[in-house]
Write an enzyme that holds these catalytic residues in place. Structure first.
Site, PDB file in Angstrom:
ATOM      1  N   SER A   5      55.890  -9.890 -12.829  1.00  0.00           N
ATOM      2  CA  SER A   5      55.335  -9.660 -14.158  1.00  0.00           C
ATOM      3  C   SER A   5      54.457  -8.419 -14.100  1.00  0.00           C
ATOM      4  CB  SER A   5      54.484 -10.867 -14.586  1.00  0.00           C
ATOM      5  OG  SER A   5      53.714 -10.568 -15.735  1.00  0.00           O
ATOM      6  N   TYR A  63      47.740 -17.255 -12.661  1.00  0.00           N
ATOM      7  CA  TYR A  63      49.069 -16.733 -13.003  1.00  0.00           C
ATOM      8  C   TYR A  63      49.231 -15.292 -12.499  1.00  0.00           C
ATOM      9  CZ  TYR A  63      52.977 -14.900 -15.665  1.00  0.00           C
ATOM     10  OH  TYR A  63      54.155 -14.296 -16.017  1.00  0.00           O
TER      11      TYR A  63
END
Length: 260
Positions: free
Chosen positions: A139, A152
């Site tokens: 990501s 995350y």
């Protein structure tokens, strides 16, 4: 038997990879689809059979449980597939401060995003050969610490670092590793993770089909990192050259606005 394996295949980016891979590898014999939703996997199998005629083997299991790995290892040893592509797309997130998050949610993120990805990669490597590809879903959150989504972001930093190092380790075997690092993508991910922090990020929301198309193009070119969109490319460059103190201040400013 030329095979592709896709995790998180029931929806979002994983589903798009499963749909687009037959166009990338036109001589595939099978795609192995891994996700928790058996109904969605059955629907995807019907779609792929209708569109490309490819055989799909379904594993409706949770990657955080040991059973799936025993099942996969049994089939790998029995069938000895030539794994042409492994796509580690399964993942989860939580857009909330650590102090406001459930402990099981935080550790579950690490288990799925990091441990499961590493476990499956290690399991599949003996069945990969010259020209095989590993695609790991990271990501743009990997580029800098993410206040408000700290765990995350850290898991995606792990995926990015692991992918780059693994690619170096496998270079002599001509097995190529690509970390895919998009910004926010229009998928069901945010239903469980919560809305993406910051209004600007919502405006940058990308379509999964386009992200996967770009990723597979970069995979074909043997690129180590695939970043979709000029804004995310800019974020990657800025994270490389900006001092840590400035990066931390900027990310905290962005996320504080979205949390108040």
């Amino acid at each position: 038997m030329k095979t592709a394996i896709v995790t998180g295949a029931s929806s979002g980016l994983g589903r798009e990879f499963a749909r687009q891979i037959p166009k990338f590898y036109r001589n595939l014999d099978e795609i192995w689809l891994i996700a928790r939703s058996s109904d969605k996997l059955e629907q995807l199998r019907e779609e792929l059979t209708r569109e490309s005629g490819i055989y799909c083997r379904i594993y409706d299991s949770d990657l955080t449980r040991n059973y799936i790995y025993y099942h996969l290892q049994r089939d790998l040893e029995a069938l000895k597939p030539d794994i042409r592509m492994l796509v580690n797309s399964a993942g989860t997130g939580c857009n909330a401060p650590v102090s406001q998050s459930d402990t099981d949610t935080l550790t579950g993120m690490i288990q799925l995003n990091c441990v499961a990805l590493t476990h499956l990669t290690s399991l599949c490597l003996p069945y990969m050969n010259r020209g095989s590809r590993i695609v790991n879903m990271a990501s743009a959150a990997a580029f800098a610490p993410q206040p408000g989504a700290a765990v995350y972001g850290a898991t995606k930093s792990y995926v990015l670092s692991f992918s780059r190092a693994l690619g170096r380790e496998l270079a002599d075997k001509m097995i190529f590793v690509t970390a895919v690092c998009p910004g926010p993508v229009e998928t069901a991910f945010f239903r469980t993770a919560g809305d993406p922090a910051g209004g600007a990020r919502k405006k940058l929301m990308a379509q999964p089909g386009k992200v996967v198309r770009k990723a597979l193009s970069d995979v074909r070119k043997r690129r180590r990192v695939s970043v979709y969109g000029a804004a995310m490319q800019g974020a990657r460059t800025a994270a490389k050259i900006a001092p840590d103190r400035l990066t931390d201040w900027f990310m905290n400013k962005m996320n504080t606005r979205s949390l108040t």
